[in-house]
Design a protein around this motif. Structure first.
Motif, PDB file in Angstrom:
ATOM      1  N   ILE A   1       6.441  -0.921  -5.145  1.00  0.00           N
ATOM      2  CA  ILE A   1       5.542   0.164  -4.759  1.00  0.00           C
ATOM      3  C   ILE A   1       4.615  -0.287  -3.638  1.00  0.00           C
ATOM      4  N   ASP A   2       4.526   0.512  -2.602  1.00  0.00           N
ATOM      5  CA  ASP A   2       3.620   0.221  -1.502  1.00  0.00           C
ATOM      6  C   ASP A   2       2.179   0.303  -1.997  1.00  0.00           C
ATOM      7  N   SER A   3       1.388  -0.728  -1.677  1.00  0.00           N
ATOM      8  CA  SER A   3       0.054  -0.818  -2.293  1.00  0.00           C
ATOM      9  C   SER A   3      -0.902   0.257  -1.768  1.00  0.00           C
ATOM     10  N   LEU A   4      -0.662   0.748  -0.564  1.00  0.00           N
ATOM     11  CA  LEU A   4      -1.616   1.704  -0.003  1.00  0.00           C
ATOM     12  C   LEU A   4      -1.255   3.161  -0.317  1.00  0.00           C
ATOM     13  N   THR A   5       0.056   3.469  -0.350  1.00  0.00           N
ATOM     14  CA  THR A   5       0.423   4.878  -0.533  1.00  0.00           C
ATOM     15  C   THR A   5       1.177   5.140  -1.831  1.00  0.00           C
ATOM     16  N   GLY A   6       1.580   4.079  -2.548  1.00  0.00           N
ATOM     17  CA  GLY A   6       2.278   4.274  -3.804  1.00  0.00           C
ATOM     18  C   GLY A   6       3.731   4.702  -3.652  1.00  0.00           C
ATOM     19  N   GLN A   7       4.303   4.612  -2.450  1.00  0.00           N
ATOM     20  CA  GLN A   7       5.707   4.977  -2.260  1.00  0.00           C
ATOM     21  C   GLN A   7       6.614   3.820  -2.674  1.00  0.00           C
ATOM     22  N   SER A   8       7.803   4.165  -3.185  1.00  0.00           N
ATOM     23  CA  SER A   8       8.702   3.101  -3.629  1.00  0.00           C
ATOM     24  C   SER A   8       9.593   2.641  -2.479  1.00  0.00           C
ATOM     25  N   ARG A   9       9.842   1.303  -2.459  1.00  0.00           N
ATOM     26  CA  ARG A   9      10.670   0.746  -1.391  1.00  0.00           C
ATOM     27  C   ARG A   9      11.692  -0.213  -1.985  1.00  0.00           C
ATOM     28  N   PHE A  10      12.954  -0.015  -1.628  1.00  0.00           N
ATOM     29  CA  PHE A  10      14.054  -0.877  -2.072  1.00  0.00           C
ATOM     30  C   PHE A  10      14.096  -1.068  -3.591  1.00  0.00           C
ATOM     31  N   ALA A  11      13.724  -0.048  -4.365  1.00  0.00           N
ATOM     32  CA  ALA A  11      13.726  -0.221  -5.818  1.00  0.00           C
ATOM     33  C   ALA A  11      15.103   0.072  -6.407  1.00  0.00           C
ATOM     34  N   PHE A  12      15.931   0.836  -5.698  1.00  0.00           N
ATOM     35  CA  PHE A  12      17.274   1.185  -6.164  1.00  0.00           C
ATOM     36  C   PHE A  12      17.251   1.714  -7.599  1.00  0.00           C
ATOM     37  N   GLY A  13      16.205   2.449  -7.937  1.00  0.00           N
ATOM     38  CA  GLY A  13      16.125   3.078  -9.244  1.00  0.00           C
ATOM     39  C   GLY A  13      15.812   2.150 -10.397  1.00  0.00           C
ATOM     40  N   SER A  14      15.431   0.905 -10.101  1.00  0.00           N
ATOM     41  CA  SER A  14      15.153  -0.032 -11.193  1.00  0.00           C
ATOM     42  C   SER A  14      13.650  -0.163 -11.399  1.00  0.00           C
ATOM     43  N   LEU A  15      13.238  -0.057 -12.662  1.00  0.00           N
ATOM     44  CA  LEU A  15      11.807  -0.161 -12.973  1.00  0.00           C
ATOM     45  C   LEU A  15      11.269  -1.537 -12.606  1.00  0.00           C
ATOM     46  N   GLU A  16      12.094  -2.578 -12.866  1.00  0.00           N
ATOM     47  CA  GLU A  16      11.646  -3.937 -12.604  1.00  0.00           C
ATOM     48  C   GLU A  16      11.418  -4.151 -11.113  1.00  0.00           C
ATOM     49  N   LEU A  17      12.338  -3.601 -10.287  1.00  0.00           N
ATOM     50  CA  LEU A  17      12.171  -3.756  -8.844  1.00  0.00           C
ATOM     51  C   LEU A  17      10.983  -2.941  -8.341  1.00  0.00           C
ATOM     52  N   LEU A  18      10.723  -1.815  -9.010  1.00  0.00           N
ATOM     53  CA  LEU A  18       9.587  -0.982  -8.630  1.00  0.00           C
ATOM     54  C   LEU A  18       8.282  -1.770  -8.755  1.00  0.00           C
ATOM     55  N   ASP A  19       8.252  -2.671  -9.734  1.00  0.00           N
ATOM     56  CA  ASP A  19       7.076  -3.517  -9.962  1.00  0.00           C
ATOM     57  C   ASP A  19       6.943  -4.611  -8.923  1.00  0.00           C
ATOM     58  N   GLY A  20       7.969  -4.778  -8.107  1.00  0.00           N
ATOM     59  CA  GLY A  20       7.970  -5.868  -7.144  1.00  0.00           C
ATOM     60  C   GLY A  20       8.591  -7.117  -7.744  1.00  0.00           C
ATOM     61  N   VAL A  21       8.986  -8.034  -6.880  1.00  0.00           N
ATOM     62  CA  VAL A  21       9.555  -9.293  -7.353  1.00  0.00           C
ATOM     63  C   VAL A  21       8.425 -10.300  -7.453  1.00  0.00           C
ATOM     64  N   GLY A  22       8.139 -10.762  -8.664  1.00  0.00           N
ATOM     65  CA  GLY A  22       7.014 -11.678  -8.885  1.00  0.00           C
ATOM     66  C   GLY A  22       7.260 -13.024  -8.236  1.00  0.00           C
ATOM     67  N   ILE A  23       6.167 -13.653  -7.863  1.00  0.00           N
ATOM     68  CA  ILE A  23       6.275 -14.948  -7.190  1.00  0.00           C
ATOM     69  C   ILE A  23       6.893 -15.992  -8.125  1.00  0.00           C
TER      70      ILE A  23
END
Lengths: 511, 146
Positions: free
Chosen positions: A182-204
């Motif tokens: 999720i984009d931090s400023l607008t809340g739009q999803s990017r490259f999530a491909f419909g996955s909840l885990e990817l929506l959360d971002g890839v953790g360091i």
């Protein structure tokens, strides 16, 4: 000064001393597990502090865990060549060579004492400059933050590694991982491909485990079992750990490493990668024992390890005063602060001085405890070398899986880590540097946010990045860093001496 | 090592870069690609990726990587890892870890089954108990009444 003294008064209470001691011990024991670096250790041990209601006690324990984990991580880098974070990569180059030649004890001792020296000096520096920087930091603007992030990424990518193209490709991969979610400023999803885990971002943590622990193990599997690469561990000299010669060759690199580590770490673009590699390169070129480099030169361990430790105190400067994490570990530490409702930034020093100064005082205490705990245990860590390779690598995979699963409670996150591990495997085989990936993941999102914020302030006008002198100077430095590797070649051409093969200026050959 | 390996890597990178770039454009939909919007960075990154991949493909540098003695070991290891994590929740951490450990050690070249089992079982159960009991970190118990 009075603030610091009251900080010591807080830390030296029996309960808080106990927290620090527990932190250092647990941190070392978890950090020494192969493939589990400082960032992962802190992430894993976060839950044990939930039972403490007092944020001061929890932060003191974190300082202990951090120091323990960092030293434990260096131990595994030296003994097994599996650095848990990019800051230990430079240490592992010579350190592992020393271990393979029966000098593991000396390598670990110079790392431990160097860490202590560097940690103590740099904590003094931190105590002195933290408050002034915090008041200065209020004048930093978004454009400056953006420029600093660019500088940090360009430096590490262009100056480390043999090929700029491969370095930039690694960086781009990291930037891509950072964009996911999720984009931090607008809340739009990017490259999530419909996955909840990817929506959360890839953790360091997921990236670190995949790239280092999983990738290294797959690489080792393809290479096949090496015949016993470790020779018998020799007996100690003066004080049982370092010979007189080792002391003589170590003390200057310790001080030089500290001198490099703290300022680079303190830059809001810093992190530990650049100073550790700079220290390594410096020692390599200046050493009277240049021929020993690549075969286990003690200067190559003493310098980078001191730089690594000093840069952590440095990294705390932007973390505490600006709220910017500039290393993987700092990013996890920031998350830990936020759990206890502590928001680092310029206001922290005004709003909760007792907490800040207790944390800084606990760094002094943690450092002492670390030395006391670790020097006697070196013999124990060295015996890790005798574990057969298949057993060890299987254990790394179990711990890596455990780490990601325990942090995320999600099978999908573990699968993402495996996927990144496969990428890490191919990166190792085709000689792509790993450090730029981590940097891209951490600094990419920060850079994007500050870039867009600067544009918002400047009404969408791109000139905001050149009209402010500070921003322009930093960006010019970044361009300089990109060009610097080719300068020797161009100079040689200008003098008309291309017959001699002039090598590209390389600051460090990673891996 | 020949240049064919790096060429394949370059081609794969280029295809991935272009596909991701396409995704970035598609995700933007009919929305704007403004420099200060959320769609600009993904596009930047994927364009940069594709461009660099093209440069790499055109001038693949030879790398002297260590010989791969066991071409199938990494593949089998990845298979074992995936099976392991999929079994983690239904079977439980301790049992799945012990079984995976023994299997992975064998893939990695160990031929001492007894030793591996003697290491795997205490390790898996020890980690499980210390994490759940001492550190309060939840791990799946699975079929065992732990």
């Amino acid at each position: 000064m009075n603030d610091l003294l009251s900080g010591f008064a807080t830390v030296l209470s029996p309960a808080n001393l106990l927290f620090a001691a527990i932190g250092v011990t647990v941190g070392t024991f978890v950090g020494v597990l192969p493939g589990i670096g400082p960032a992962l250790t802190i992430a894993l041990l976060l839950p044990i502090t939930f039972s403490l209601d007092d944020p001061v006690g929890a932060l003191i324990m974190f300082a202990g865990i951090y120091y323990g984990a960092m030293y434990g991580g260096s131990t595994t880098s030296i003994l097994l060549n599996t650095p848990g974070e990019s800051a230990s990569v430079a240490t592992s180059i010579e350190g592992h060579q020393m271990a393979r030649r029966g000098r593991a004890r000396a390598a670990l001792a110079t790392a431990a004492i160097g860490s202590f020296v560097a940690g103590t000096i740099s904590t003094v520096l931190l105590s002195v400059i933290a408050a002034p920087v915090a008041s200065l930091a209020t004048s930093f603007r978004a454009a400056d933050y953006f420029a600093l992030a660019v500088l940090a990424m360009v430096c590490v990518t262009a100056l480390v590694g043999r090929s700029v193209v491969r370095g930039l490709l690694s960086l781009t991969f990291g930037l891509f991982l950072g964009v996911i979610g999720i984009d931090s400023l607008t809340g739009q999803s990017r490259f999530a491909f419909g996955s909840l885990e990817l929506l959360d971002g890839v953790g360091i943590v997921v990236v670190i485990v995949g790239l280092f622990a999983i990738g290294e193990t797959l690489h080792a599997a393809a290479r096949g079992d090496e015949p016993s690469t470790v020779e018998h561990v020799g007996s100690g000299g003066l004080l049982g750990w370092l010979s007189r010669e080792d002391w003589r060759r170590s003390w200057k690199p310790w001080l030089r490493g500290t001198a490099l580590g703290f300022p680079f770490g303190a830059l809001p673009s810093g992190g530990a990668e650049l100073p550790t590699f700079l220290s390594y390169t410096y020692e390599k070129h200046r050493s009277a024992h240049r021929d020993e480099f690549g075969k286990g030169a003690i200067e190559g361990v003493a310098g980078p390890e001191a730089a690594n430790n000093a840069s952590f105190s440095g990294v705390l400067v932007p973390l505490l005063t600006l709220g910017i994490p500039t290393s993987a570990t700092a990013a996890v530490l920031l998350a830990a602060f936020q759990i206890f409702n502590v928001q680092p930034g310029p206001q922290l020093f005004e709003r909760s001085p007792e907490l800040v100064w207790a944390l800084i005082a606990s760094l002094y205490v943690g450092n002492v405890l670390l030395l006391i705990l670790n020097l006697p245990l070196i013999g124990l860590w060295v015996s890790v070398l005798r574990i057969p390779r298949p057993v060890l690598h299987s254990a790394i995979l179990v711990f890596a899986t455990l780490g990601v699963y325990a942090v995320s409670n999600s099978v999908v996150e573990v699968l993402i880590a495996y996927g990144i591990g496969v990428v890490g495997f191919f990166m190792r085989r085709y000689d792509f540097p790993l450090a730029p990936v981590i940097l891209g993941v951490i600094l990419g999102p920060l850079m994007e946010e500050q870039f867009r914020r600067a544009l918002l302030i400047g009404d969408g006008n791109l000139t905001v990045f050149v009209t402010r002198p500070l921003t322009a100077v930093i960006l010019a430095l970044a361009v300089l860093a990109l060009v610097a590797p080719y300068v020797p070649k161009l100079l040689a051409k200008a003098r008309g001496r291309d017959e001699a093969p002039v090598k590209k200026l390389v600051f460090a050959e990673e891996d | 090592m020949t240049v064919s390996g790096p060429r394949v890597v370059g081609a794969v990178l280029l295809v991935c870069g272009l596909l991701l770039g396409l995704t970035a454009v598609r995700e933007a939909g009919d929305g704007s690609l403004a420099v200060d919007g959320p769609r600009f960075a993904p596009l930047m990154v994927t364009v940069l990726w594709s461009g660099l991949a093209l440069v790499y493909l055109l001038q693949p540098s030879t790398v002297d990587s260590e010989p791969a003695n066991h071409k199938w070991a990494p593949v089998m290891l990845v298979g074992a890892l995936v099976a392991y994590v999929l079994l983690l929740e239904p079977v439980g951490f301790a049992l799945a870890s012990a079984a995976f450990f023994v299997g992975a050690a064998r893939i990695l070249g160990s031929r001492q089954l007894l030793r591996d089992v003697l290491v795997a079982v205490p390790l898996a159960f020890g980690v499980y108990l210390s994490f759940t009991q001492l550190l309060d970190i939840r791990l799946p118990a699975g079929v065992l009444p732990l």
